[in-house]
Design a protein around this motif. Sequence first.
Motif, mmCIF file in Angstrom:
data_model
loop_
_atom_site.group_PDB
_atom_site.id
_atom_site.type_symbol
_atom_site.label_atom_id
_atom_site.label_comp_id
_atom_site.label_asym_id
_atom_site.label_seq_id
_atom_site.Cartn_x
_atom_site.Cartn_y
_atom_site.Cartn_z
ATOM 1 N N MET A 1 0.808 -1.112 -0.086
ATOM 2 C CA MET A 1 -0.129 0.017 0.108
ATOM 3 C C MET A 1 0.826 1.343 0.060
ATOM 4 N N VAL A 2 0.767 2.130 -0.914
ATOM 5 C CA VAL A 2 1.339 3.483 -1.234
ATOM 6 C C VAL A 2 0.705 4.401 0.064
ATOM 7 N N TYR A 3 1.722 4.941 0.863
ATOM 8 C CA TYR A 3 1.168 5.811 2.018
ATOM 9 C C TYR A 3 1.297 7.388 1.261
ATOM 10 N N LEU A 4 2.554 7.471 0.466
ATOM 11 C CA LEU A 4 2.702 8.779 -0.015
ATOM 12 C C LEU A 4 3.322 8.594 -1.195
ATOM 13 N N GLU A 5 3.107 9.650 -2.321
ATOM 14 C CA GLU A 5 3.454 9.607 -3.477
ATOM 15 C C GLU A 5 3.641 10.913 -4.168
ATOM 16 N N LYS A 21 10.839 17.403 -12.245
ATOM 17 C CA LYS A 21 10.171 16.380 -12.483
ATOM 18 C C LYS A 21 10.670 14.760 -11.931
ATOM 19 N N VAL A 22 10.783 15.119 -10.617
ATOM 20 C CA VAL A 22 11.142 14.065 -9.828
ATOM 21 C C VAL A 22 9.792 13.373 -9.164
ATOM 22 N N SER A 23 10.142 11.951 -9.017
ATOM 23 C CA SER A 23 8.839 11.014 -8.584
ATOM 24 C C SER A 23 9.493 10.329 -7.465
ATOM 25 N N LEU A 24 8.749 10.003 -6.463
ATOM 26 C CA LEU A 24 8.948 9.045 -5.572
ATOM 27 C C LEU A 24 7.853 8.457 -4.855
ATOM 28 N N GLN A 25 7.758 7.241 -4.368
ATOM 29 C CA GLN A 25 6.775 6.630 -3.518
ATOM 30 C C GLN A 25 7.228 6.255 -2.319
ATOM 31 N N VAL A 26 6.504 6.254 -1.264
ATOM 32 C CA VAL A 26 6.900 5.706 0.284
ATOM 33 C C VAL A 26 5.817 4.722 0.647
ATOM 34 N N ALA A 27 6.087 3.334 0.639
ATOM 35 C CA ALA A 27 5.069 2.111 1.032
ATOM 36 C C ALA A 27 4.858 2.247 2.287
ATOM 37 N N LYS A 28 3.763 1.779 2.861
ATOM 38 C CA LYS A 28 3.546 1.551 4.136
ATOM 39 C C LYS A 28 4.380 0.739 4.937
ATOM 40 N N ASN A 29 4.887 1.141 6.206
ATOM 41 C CA ASN A 29 5.842 0.261 6.844
ATOM 42 C C ASN A 29 7.472 0.430 6.498
ATOM 43 N N LEU A 204 9.767 8.974 6.362
ATOM 44 C CA LEU A 204 10.592 9.686 5.224
ATOM 45 C C LEU A 204 11.390 10.813 6.012
ATOM 46 N N MET A 205 12.550 10.430 6.063
ATOM 47 C CA MET A 205 13.609 11.598 6.553
ATOM 48 C C MET A 205 14.641 11.958 5.992
ATOM 49 N N VAL A 206 15.347 13.250 6.295
ATOM 50 C CA VAL A 206 16.596 13.584 5.942
ATOM 51 C C VAL A 206 17.523 13.532 7.142
ATOM 52 N N THR A 207 18.470 13.073 7.364
ATOM 53 C CA THR A 207 19.420 13.124 8.238
ATOM 54 C C THR A 207 20.808 12.458 7.753
ATOM 55 N N HIS A 208 21.755 13.365 8.601
ATOM 56 C CA HIS A 208 23.153 13.066 8.182
ATOM 57 C C HIS A 208 23.780 11.689 9.276
ATOM 58 N N ASP A 209 22.794 11.222 10.282
ATOM 59 C CA ASP A 209 23.201 10.263 11.215
ATOM 60 C C ASP A 209 23.444 8.940 10.504
#
Length: 624
Positions: A1-5, A21-29, A204-209
């Motif tokens: 299941m896609v949560y974010l697109e 024109k970038v595209s990305l998907q973030v699926a559940k879990n 979905l995160m931005v991190t340098h860790d």
Amino acid sequence: MVYLELTDVSKIYGEKVLFDKVSLQVAKNTKVALVAKNGTGKSTLLRVAAGIDLPEGLGSKLYVHKEARMAYLSQDPDFGENASVMDAVFDSDNDMVRAVRDYEEALSRTDNPNRLAAALSKMDELQAWDIEARIKEVLFKLNIENFDQKVSTLSGGQRKRVALAKLIIDEPDLIIMDEPTNHLDLDMIEWLEEWLQSTNLTLLMVTHDRYFLERVCNRIIELDGGDIYHYTGNYSEFLEKKAMREETESAELAKDKKRLKKELEWVRRMPSGRGTKAKSRMSAYDDLKGKVGGFRQEEELTIEIKGQRLGGKILEAHNIGKSYGEKELVRGFSYKFQKGERAGIVGKNGAGKSTLLHMLTKELEPDTGKVVHGTNTHFGYYTQDGIKLDNDKRVIEVIREIAEFIPLAKGLKLTARGLLERFMFNSKQQQVYVSQLSGGEKRRLYLLTILMKNPNFLILDEPTNDLDIMTLNVLEEFLMDFPGCVLIVSHDRFFLDKICQHLFIFEENGNLRDWNGLYTEYREQRKIELAEEKAVLAEQTSRAPAAAPKKEEPQEQISQEQRKAIRRIEGQLKKLEEAKAKINKQFLDPTGMNPEKIADLGRELNELNEQIEEKEMEWMELVG
């Protein structure tokens, strides 16, 4: 299941294309990390994904699944001028969280005779007492205590912790986080890492860790040159796959350059009368030229600065100490630095790390003892408060104000322009005004101003905040080759492990533990020590009389005094809980109640809760 697109999303500022024109998907879990260089649009892309900034481009779309409750953690949270910590932490549409907020407010404000009774009834109805306990655990871990304080009066780090507490308490399904570890101490970071690992949330995160990337994430997205590249796996797998991609691109680039050279020769020989075939070939030539011109080899930062010579005496601390009121931050610290040392300082926020640095650099006088500097010791001191660059100056002007050049090995010199190029500020970026730089680029420039002074003893206070992974890799390589001494305060565990040979670790009451080894080795040792302490205390409880026999592993003999202490606290807790239950029962029975009695019972209940918390903390300390 896609949560974010995100589909065909672009962001362009004037001539600067962040992404196209970038595209990305973030699926559940799934737990996804976004990595990129500073100034290339990481935070902007997160803001678009969170619905804060509108996507640009024809056909661009943002989709969030209707079942996904989303929360966004920015780098600099803003709760408004008048919000209190209580308002910020409990700002939620979760019924149980709102019930806990009403209960906490009713406990502290007994002027309304019906308020506490209604709050208690709601807590029982929703069975929210477990939520209350979890909320208190989160607030305790993040060191949030004063609910009445205005958020606008908090430091940036404190506001970040409040925002993080709100997010965790609210339990969203989809979390978008921008540099969540900034301003957190190591204990908080490790607790947050464990929480993210143990939950089934979508991230979905931005991190340098890089330990976060390795241990938490199962997918990494790279934003490079305005394009998106997708990698499955954690940080180590990302490094392998990225290297393979760049190797393939390099091979393709070599072929394209040869083709371009032939095409260029043909274009120059081509007669002025052009037919359809010639026009087609010209179009192919233009496409090929754009492809080759648009490909950027990964820039490398190599610095060969020749530091000033260190003398026999470098930096010595002789039994120094510092207190503020009754709080002792540093007690009896002594150490003599040797040539080439790279040491780290570790401790909780507020433990005294910056105070120690200020004493070592003689910016602050110790209460006891003394600090001695060598006559040839020249400090380069990078601090969080020191980033005060003139926004009206160009990048090249900032550096030239310090020096026109610095000495290199073998008698060579490096100009300000050359050093900037090695720090990934190309000739075009050197003419950019400071006001146009991103946060990470400003930190990189500030670090360069420190190095331009050619020190032989570097002191870096949280140097990794807001720096991208590429810059961190380069900085680490530079520090490992740096001929002088390095002393670092950092919450970046990967950075500490890679750079520091030993650590000064703040423990209780201003004591510093000198640990000869890496940070991860220290944490493993601490786990062993805590396990041994817990085993001793577990033996104490196992030997106490109980209603039913318990299966316990055989333990070593413990003292009778420790066992008595635990039994005494357990008895006190039982009496306090019974008294609390009795008061709660009175609230639910309106017979004979009046405003004065309700106020008295409210104060008594508040005192009982405080006593229970104190006893629970004592019990937890004893049983580990």
